[in-house]
Design a protein around this motif. Structure first.
Motif, PDB file in Angstrom:
ATOM      1  N   PHE A   1       0.799  -1.230   0.000  1.00  0.00           N
ATOM      2  CA  PHE A   1       0.000   0.000   0.000  1.00  0.00           C
ATOM      3  C   PHE A   1       0.833   1.282   0.000  1.00  0.00           C
ATOM      4  CE2 PHE A   1      -2.353   3.369   2.335  1.00  0.00           C
ATOM      5  CZ  PHE A   1      -3.250   3.673   1.323  1.00  0.00           C
ATOM      6  N   TYR A   2       1.813   1.376   0.900  1.00  0.00           N
ATOM      7  CA  TYR A   2       2.523   2.663   1.030  1.00  0.00           C
ATOM      8  C   TYR A   2       3.138   3.152  -0.290  1.00  0.00           C
ATOM      9  CZ  TYR A   2       2.125   2.023   6.133  1.00  0.00           C
ATOM     10  OH  TYR A   2       1.666   1.843   7.412  1.00  0.00           O
ATOM     11  N   PRO A   3       3.801   2.288  -1.077  1.00  0.00           N
ATOM     12  CA  PRO A   3       4.396   2.825  -2.321  1.00  0.00           C
ATOM     13  C   PRO A   3       3.403   2.949  -3.477  1.00  0.00           C
ATOM     14  CG  PRO A   3       5.483   0.783  -1.583  1.00  0.00           C
ATOM     15  CD  PRO A   3       4.187   0.898  -0.872  1.00  0.00           C
TER      16      PRO A   3
ATOM     17  N   SER B   1      -6.177   5.845  -1.262  1.00  0.00           N
ATOM     18  CA  SER B   1      -6.833   4.803  -0.466  1.00  0.00           C
ATOM     19  C   SER B   1      -7.075   3.591  -1.361  1.00  0.00           C
ATOM     20  CB  SER B   1      -8.160   5.310   0.116  1.00  0.00           C
ATOM     21  OG  SER B   1      -8.987   5.760  -0.935  1.00  0.00           O
ATOM     22  N   ALA B   2      -7.123   2.424  -0.743  1.00  0.00           N
ATOM     23  CA  ALA B   2      -7.294   1.196  -1.535  1.00  0.00           C
ATOM     24  C   ALA B   2      -7.638   0.030  -0.623  1.00  0.00           C
ATOM     25  CB  ALA B   2      -5.999   0.866  -2.294  1.00  0.00           C
ATOM     26  N   ALA B   3      -8.285  -0.975  -1.199  1.00  0.00           N
ATOM     27  CA  ALA B   3      -8.366  -2.281  -0.546  1.00  0.00           C
ATOM     28  C   ALA B   3      -7.017  -2.957  -0.748  1.00  0.00           C
ATOM     29  CB  ALA B   3      -9.470  -3.112  -1.184  1.00  0.00           C
TER      30      ALA B   3
ATOM     31  N   ALA C   1      -7.302  -5.913   3.985  1.00  0.00           N
ATOM     32  CA  ALA C   1      -7.117  -4.697   4.785  1.00  0.00           C
ATOM     33  C   ALA C   1      -7.611  -3.490   4.009  1.00  0.00           C
ATOM     34  CB  ALA C   1      -5.647  -4.519   5.151  1.00  0.00           C
ATOM     35  N   ASP C   2      -7.780  -2.418   4.771  1.00  0.00           N
ATOM     36  CA  ASP C   2      -8.133  -1.145   4.159  1.00  0.00           C
ATOM     37  C   ASP C   2      -6.939  -0.195   4.327  1.00  0.00           C
ATOM     38  OD1 ASP C   2     -10.060   0.745   2.969  1.00  0.00           O
ATOM     39  OD2 ASP C   2      -9.855   1.782   4.890  1.00  0.00           O
TER      40      ASP C   2
ATOM     41  N   ARG D   1     -13.722   0.425  -1.576  1.00  0.00           N
ATOM     42  CA  ARG D   1     -12.723   1.047  -2.469  1.00  0.00           C
ATOM     43  C   ARG D   1     -12.858   0.506  -3.883  1.00  0.00           C
ATOM     44  NH1 ARG D   1     -11.526   4.924   1.174  1.00  0.00           N
ATOM     45  NH2 ARG D   1     -10.674   4.064   3.097  1.00  0.00           N
ATOM     46  N   ARG D   2     -12.262   1.210  -4.828  1.00  0.00           N
ATOM     47  CA  ARG D   2     -12.238   0.734  -6.216  1.00  0.00           C
ATOM     48  C   ARG D   2     -10.811   0.457  -6.689  1.00  0.00           C
ATOM     49  NH1 ARG D   2     -14.761   3.645 -10.471  1.00  0.00           N
ATOM     50  NH2 ARG D   2     -14.996   1.594 -11.404  1.00  0.00           N
ATOM     51  N   GLN D   3      -9.857   0.765  -5.816  1.00  0.00           N
ATOM     52  CA  GLN D   3      -8.456   0.481  -6.131  1.00  0.00           C
ATOM     53  C   GLN D   3      -8.012  -0.688  -5.273  1.00  0.00           C
ATOM     54  OE1 GLN D   3      -7.517   2.577  -8.397  1.00  0.00           O
ATOM     55  NE2 GLN D   3      -8.638   4.468  -8.044  1.00  0.00           N
ATOM     56  N   LEU D   4      -7.104  -1.490  -5.838  1.00  0.00           N
ATOM     57  CA  LEU D   4      -6.654  -2.681  -5.128  1.00  0.00           C
ATOM     58  C   LEU D   4      -5.132  -2.745  -5.123  1.00  0.00           C
ATOM     59  CD1 LEU D   4      -7.455  -5.455  -3.834  1.00  0.00           C
ATOM     60  CD2 LEU D   4      -7.380  -6.416  -6.146  1.00  0.00           C
ATOM     61  N   CYS D   5      -4.560  -3.040  -3.953  1.00  0.00           N
ATOM     62  CA  CYS D   5      -3.118  -3.286  -3.844  1.00  0.00           C
ATOM     63  C   CYS D   5      -2.913  -4.722  -3.382  1.00  0.00           C
ATOM     64  CB  CYS D   5      -2.484  -2.347  -2.816  1.00  0.00           C
ATOM     65  SG  CYS D   5      -2.643  -0.605  -3.228  1.00  0.00           S
TER      66      CYS D   5
END
Lengths: 117, 613
Positions: B135-137, B142-144, B160-161, B296-300
């Motif tokens: 997530f951090y990079p 925001s993302a799932a 996680a969120d 969310r609509r973004q995923l990591c």
């Protein structure tokens, strides 16, 4: 389980872990969820630390880690596992003494084994 | 700004990473220095590289380790008790490994760094480390976030969120129920190395038909609509033994484990296809669940399962609610070093997170490893005794290399910082013209010394990717499989394959597309898009090749031979150049041609000793 120096490494399993297996089975305590069919298998997060733990140099040795593990087991409400801690400490000392001086332990696992431990 | 060093070690793919403020400044796997693939040992050399990058140990404020050794021991003890007496043998081995070394890892770290940094040691949970790396990079505010791997302490799957600098784990699946261990069992049964052959299993799948899917779902894994799952442990061996499967695994599929290096036959191809189909379905459900739970609509993603780029491509194609995906390039355990350092930087030191600054994301193009100066390179070339040329400037160098590629030469490219993660992204790469009809078998046999059936990946100018591939998103880290577009395909004749000869080479030798070197037998390709921002020098080379040929695509495979880690130093690169059929070495501003080397030096070609991987 009262004399921690009375269990040589080769008997640790037979004299400590196996009896724990019998004791937990009698009380229907299970450490792994293997057969419980459910609508969902999602579970709450397991963590000893909440995700992040800060240590100082004086509290990062193997014995200190085992003490932390004991505290975690106590906090979890397990009555059996915390009793293992002094024996795990003794076993660690035995294993470290038996280790070749200066040599990093070689991985003994074959290439076809997932390194679970 | 605070400096944090992260370390992952002692299971597989040991690594170290350095973060200053919230910026990743260095990361490398130990295997690149030690030359031992997937090296699990304490990452002494990688750590030294990271410490050197930040100006020495006195500049380090904290050290993070990527896993809780106490909780991992708890899992092993509880596993041993639960399944006793069958666990006696593995307990003996586990006790030696954990109590005889791993439980002391934090002390070892403290000794390794000494000084004041040893007063700020941090343990970061295994999946929290992966979450941090995912997530951090990422370029998302925001993302799932999904982590799926073999196992850390207990978690094998986490949803996680992520929002700002906060990562909130929501729910997990726990050991022994694991998609990573599930897939490794099939890897093992197909005679491939666990924890490295998974990648081959994925490449094998398109040769097969997924005819075992229902058997798997009926007997091996209970996969729920919400993406959760439970393994039927009677079919797996890892709980009580050192192997991945139990005898029942062989019985249910009616085939023995394939002998490593023996010929691949249809049943194993079908097994690979079936395991892939089940992983695809499981990850689709998990991703849907993660997006729904978090809104969310973004995923990591990270964890070893996130390296399954076939699955990743399917997530993009089949989840209409998914607007964007970002996968940590070092998705396996090496990335835990990075994630643990980032987590401490953000959570303990309060470093702000800068989204989408500079290079498209915070990963710096994953070019985080050592760089060697032109002087270093020339010294190595001198010492090797090879004939080489130094170009006047970068432009002239690029022109020569692009011309060699256009003439059909195989080029080893060594330039700039080494990549972090298992994929070569151009700086430690072997490159070739993807239009070359014999590209796949030629490079497999004469350059990489590996199985002929294995596919190669394309690198494509980002601005031209959509002309060749059904890919609506960028794929800068080669982590997404997309199909070659219809108009570039040519039919493949499979008529004799399943009915008789199972001859993979016969299928492979058919043209398949206008880019036969990178088109897999099912018309898929593991695409790397290259853009001007993340790697301008590599982009320039592709641009030049495009100007000469009108083709914006090259074969890109890692600069190594089978069983060897990707090259790290100029010396490694020269050795690989001489030992293999690489025709041109493009290194720094220098070029060496195989045709100009002495007979003695050329005699080493093909004599490389490789280990099966």
């Amino acid at each position: 389980m009262s004399q921690t120096d009375a269990v040589p490494p080769e008997f640790f399993f037979a004299e400590l872990l196996l009896p724990l297996r019998h004791a937990s089975a009698r009380r229907n305590i299970h450490y792994l969820k293997l057969d419980c069919e459910a609508e969902s298998y999602w579970s709450p997060v397991i963590s000893r630390t909440g995700g992040l733990e800060r240590l100082g140099a004086a509290e990062c040795g193997g014995e200190a880690m085992l003490q932390r593990l004991g505290q975690y087991w106590v906090a979890r409400g397990d009555v059996y596992l915390p009793k293992l801690v002094p024996y795990l400490m003794a076993l660690r000392r035995d294993l470290l003494q038996a280790k070749p001086v200066g040599g990093e332990q070689r991985t003994e696992l074959s290439d076809f084994v997932y390194p679970l431990y | 700004m605070k400096t944090v060093i992260g370390v992952s070690a002692l299971y597989h793919d040991s690594a170290a990473a350095a973060v200053v403020g919230s910026r990743i400044v260095a990361a490398a796997q130990e295997e690149r220095f030690s030359r031992r693939k997937h090296d699990p040992r304490f990452p002494t050399a990688a750590l030294a590289y990271c410490l050197d990058t930040v100006g020495g140990v006195d500049n380090v404020d904290a050290i993070a380790f990527y896993e809780d050794p106490a909780l991992s021991l708890s899992r092993v003890v509880e596993n041993a008790i639960e399944l006793a007496p069958a666990t006696e043998a593995i307990w003996q081995a586990a006790a030696r490994s954990l109590l005889g070394g791993k439980i002391d890892v934090m002390e070892k770290l403290a000794h390794a760094v000494g000084s004041r940094a040893a007063e700020d040691l941090f343990i970061v949970d295994h999946h929290m480390s992966h979450l941090g790396s995912a997530f951090y990079p990422s370029p998302f505010e925001s993302a799932a976030v999904i982590i799926a791997d073999g196992v850390g302490e207990w978690a094998t799957t986490t949803i996680a969120d992520g929002s700002g600098t906060a990562i909130t784990p929501i729910e997990q699946i726990h050991y022994p129920h694991s998609l990573g261990l599930f897939y490794s069992a099939f890897t093992y049964h197909c005679g491939l190395k666990v924890n490295s052959g998974e990648y081959k299993l994925m490449g094998l799948a398109p040769y097969g038909e997924p005819r075992f899917v229902q058997v798997i779902l009926d007997h091996l894994i209970d996969l729920r609509a919400d993406g959760s799952f439970r393994l039927n442990v009677e079919y797996f061996g890892f709980l009580t033994s050192r192997v991945a499967t139990s005898p029942r695994f062989e019985e249910i599929f009616g085939m023995k484990r394939r002998e490593p290096e023996s010929p691949l036959t249809i049943p194993y191809m079908d097994l690979a296809a079936s395991a892939q189909a089940v992983i695809d379905e499981a990850m689709l459900r998990i991703a849907h669940r993660a997006l729904t739970l978090t809104g969310r609509r973004q995923l990591c993603m990270a964890g070893g399962v996130a390296l399954n780029c076939v699955t990743n491509g399917k997530l993009l194609r089949r989840l209409p609610e998914l607007a964007g995906i970002w996968i940590q390039p070092a998705a396996g355990d090496a990335g835990g070093a990075l994630g643990s350092a980032l987590h401490v930087a953000h959570q303990h030191f309060g470093a702000p997170r800068q989204v989408n600054v500079g290079r498209g994301d915070g990963q710096e193009g994953s070019l985080l490893g050592p760089v060697y100066s032109q002087d270093d390179i020339e010294r190595a070339l001198h010492a090797s005794g090879i004939v080489w040329h130094v170009m006047e400037d970068d432009e002239s160098h690029v022109a020569h290399v692009a011309q060699a590629l256009a003439e059909g030469k195989i080029v080893g490219r060594f330039d700039g910082r080494m990549e972090f993660g298992p994929r070569a992204l151009g700086n430690r790469s072997i490159l070739a013209d993807a239009r070359r009809p014999d590209g796949q078998s030629h490079i497999n046999q004469r350059i990489k010394f590996r199985e002929s059936w294995r596919p190669f990946a394309p690198v494509v100018l980002a601005e031209h990717a959509a002309e060749y591939f059904d890919l609506a998103h960028e794929s800068p880290y080669m982590l997404v499989v997309a199909d070659v577009r219809d108009e570039h395909r040519t039919p493949v004749d499979w008529s004799d394959f399943r009915s008789g000869d199972a001859d993979m080479i016969k299928v492979l030798n058919q043209r398949r597309s206008t880019l036969p070197g990178i088109t897999h037998v099912d018309y898929s390709a593991r695409v790397q898009t290259v853009d001007e921002v993340r790697n301008p020098a590599f982009h320039r080379l592709l641009r030049h090749f495009f100007d000469i040929t009108g083709c914006p695509v090259l074969i890109n495979t890692s600069f190594n031979v089978r069983g060897e880690p990707i090259v790290c130093t100029p010396e490694d690169a020269v050795r690989c150049f001489l030992n293999t059929g690489i025709e041109v070495l493009a290194i720094g501003r220098c070029i060496a041609f195989k045709s100009e080397q002495s007979a003695d030096l050329r005699a080493t070609e093909g004599k490389v000793q490789y280990e099966p991987d």
